[in-house]
Design an enzyme around this catalytic site. Sequence first.
Site, short mmCIF file in Angstrom:
data_model
loop_
_atom_site.label_atom_id
_atom_site.label_comp_id
_atom_site.label_asym_id
_atom_site.label_seq_id
_atom_site.Cartn_x
_atom_site.Cartn_y
_atom_site.Cartn_z
N GLU A 1 37.88 124.05 8.11
CA GLU A 1 38.73 123.78 6.94
C GLU A 1 37.97 123.11 5.82
O GLU A 1 38.29 123.26 4.66
CB GLU A 1 39.90 122.86 7.36
CG GLU A 1 41.15 123.65 7.70
CD GLU A 1 42.37 122.77 7.94
OE1 GLU A 1 43.20 123.19 8.74
OE2 GLU A 1 42.50 121.68 7.34
N HIS B 1 29.16 130.91 32.14
CA HIS B 1 29.56 132.11 32.87
C HIS B 1 30.46 132.99 32.02
O HIS B 1 31.18 133.83 32.52
CB HIS B 1 30.26 131.70 34.17
CG HIS B 1 29.36 130.85 35.01
ND1 HIS B 1 28.50 131.37 35.93
CD2 HIS B 1 29.14 129.50 34.99
CE1 HIS B 1 27.80 130.38 36.48
NE2 HIS B 1 28.17 129.24 35.92
N LYS C 1 50.98 127.97 4.62
CA LYS C 1 52.15 127.09 4.76
C LYS C 1 53.23 127.53 3.77
O LYS C 1 54.40 127.63 4.11
CB LYS C 1 51.77 125.64 4.45
CG LYS C 1 51.14 124.88 5.60
CD LYS C 1 51.06 123.39 5.24
CE LYS C 1 50.47 122.56 6.35
NZ LYS C 1 50.41 121.14 6.07
O1 PA5 Z 1 43.49 118.85 7.81
C1 PA5 Z 1 44.53 119.19 7.28
O2 PA5 Z 1 44.83 118.83 6.13
C2 PA5 Z 1 45.56 120.04 8.00
O3 PA5 Z 1 45.06 120.56 9.18
C3 PA5 Z 1 46.78 119.21 8.32
O4 PA5 Z 1 46.42 118.13 9.13
C4 PA5 Z 1 47.84 120.04 9.03
O5 PA5 Z 1 48.15 121.18 8.26
C5 PA5 Z 1 49.10 119.22 9.25
O6 PA5 Z 1 49.56 118.72 8.04
P1 PA5 Z 1 50.57 117.53 7.96
O7 PA5 Z 1 49.91 116.31 8.51
O8 PA5 Z 1 50.91 117.39 6.53
O9 PA5 Z 1 51.76 117.90 8.79
#
Ligand code: PA5
Length: 462
Positions: free
Chosen positions: A294, A323, A436
């Site tokens: 990310e 393995h 999202k």
């Molecule tokens: O790293 C990030 O920003 C995302 O992976 C969020 O943690 C994830 O989408 C969950 O979002 P939120 O904490 O707003 O529910």
Amino acid sequence: MLEFDCRNVTTEVIGEENGLHLEEEFQKYNDTVAKIIADLNSRKDKPGQWLQWMNLGYNEETVWLVKEYAAMVQGRFDNVLVLGIGGSALGAMAVCEALLKPYWNILPPEQRNNFPRIFFMDNIDPDQINALLDILDLKKTLVNVITKSGSTAETMSQFMIIQNRLQSELGEEYRKNIVATTDKNTGILRQISNEEGYKTFVIPDDVGGRFSVFSAVGLLPFALVGIEIEDIMQGIKDIDLALKNTDIHHNIAAQNALIHYLLDTRKHKNLSVMMPYSGRLKYVSDWYVQLWAESLGKNKDNDGNPVNIGPTPLKALGATDQHSQIQLYNEGPNDKIINFIRVKEFETKLEIPKIFEFTGIGYLGGKTINELINAEADATKVALIDYQRPNVTITLPEINGYYMGQLLYMLEVQTAIAGELYNINTFNQPGVEQAKNYTYALMGRAGYEESAAVLKEKMTVG
Ligand code: PA5
């Protein structure tokens, strides 16, 4: 301190075609990397830079607050149920798996020092949710709902199901079974928490989900199950000092960031495999995969140029995946760097009894499983060298809070430095937000009507 060995990425070890002239590169990039480290540290307190995660190791107040709450509720609950996804779950899962006694949830209470069992609901498979709710006595369950945005569909739908059941089982008392971790002011979960009067903890401003494990997002679940969070914080503080060193020769996060960057951009090795040789560290790979993917997978650089870059992270587990995946890593495309994580001293020892004299297995008798797992890591490493595949090794003297703090923090700093080398924004995630938003549109959230219409059309075409 963590140890880091990067000899196996050098031309001396894996040859000219696949290796790096590492010392030359360290010298060439020393100034660039020094500027990056100094810049990250000078920007970290400025609002809007998303660098507050660099201060979390020093946040004594949060440590105090989560410990106070954990002490207050100790003995009242048999279970902690964490609702969260992505950055709101993976770090806590990784640390709990590493630091709690293995098979924690099936141990009798006295072997857990009477701390609760812990469950993470980080997906929305209806069968799994129903099955877990059938097992848990909600009256004896503390639900920690974690979402920074306060509106993530997966987390909030779980929350609504569970809040509703808690309320029907416990009446007005149900509030005592909920603790929310979310933004200080904004988001729907904050609003609900204020209206309903839940106990809350704050995810600080400018801390993104994947960098939030050392905020209350992770610290609260740790405290609730009796993990010594001071050890974790001490580990972070100690390694943070070392990682402030602007000389790349003394900064292991900078070294690994540069190695990944150069292997990707010069040698076409854009796959980064995280392979701990310890079952307890299994979820560190899941956490790393999110962090690396990310943070570094972006389609524009900081100057607005289209780039579509990002090394792809992969997870593997030693010795299990010897393995399964190692055949590919040794003989398939030479496009990967393997990050081994080794543990010097496991908490326990396990001897293999000398009971069979067959030549094929007799040699194992009298050795320990500890020797075997580390021998397998060595063997895999040497085989990779034979095939001229770059690999680095991070070694933890042992698995404890101190070194877990160091390991995760080092990987966070490494990611931030890599992002600067790639010249991209490490801390946004427009690609995640896009998906999202489409989910909100499909599920009929107000304000997303136009996207919903476009989407439906596209889906019919697809
Ligand atoms: O790293 C990030 O920003 C995302 O992976 C969020 O943690 C994830 O989408 C969950 O979002 P939120 O904490 O707003 O529910």
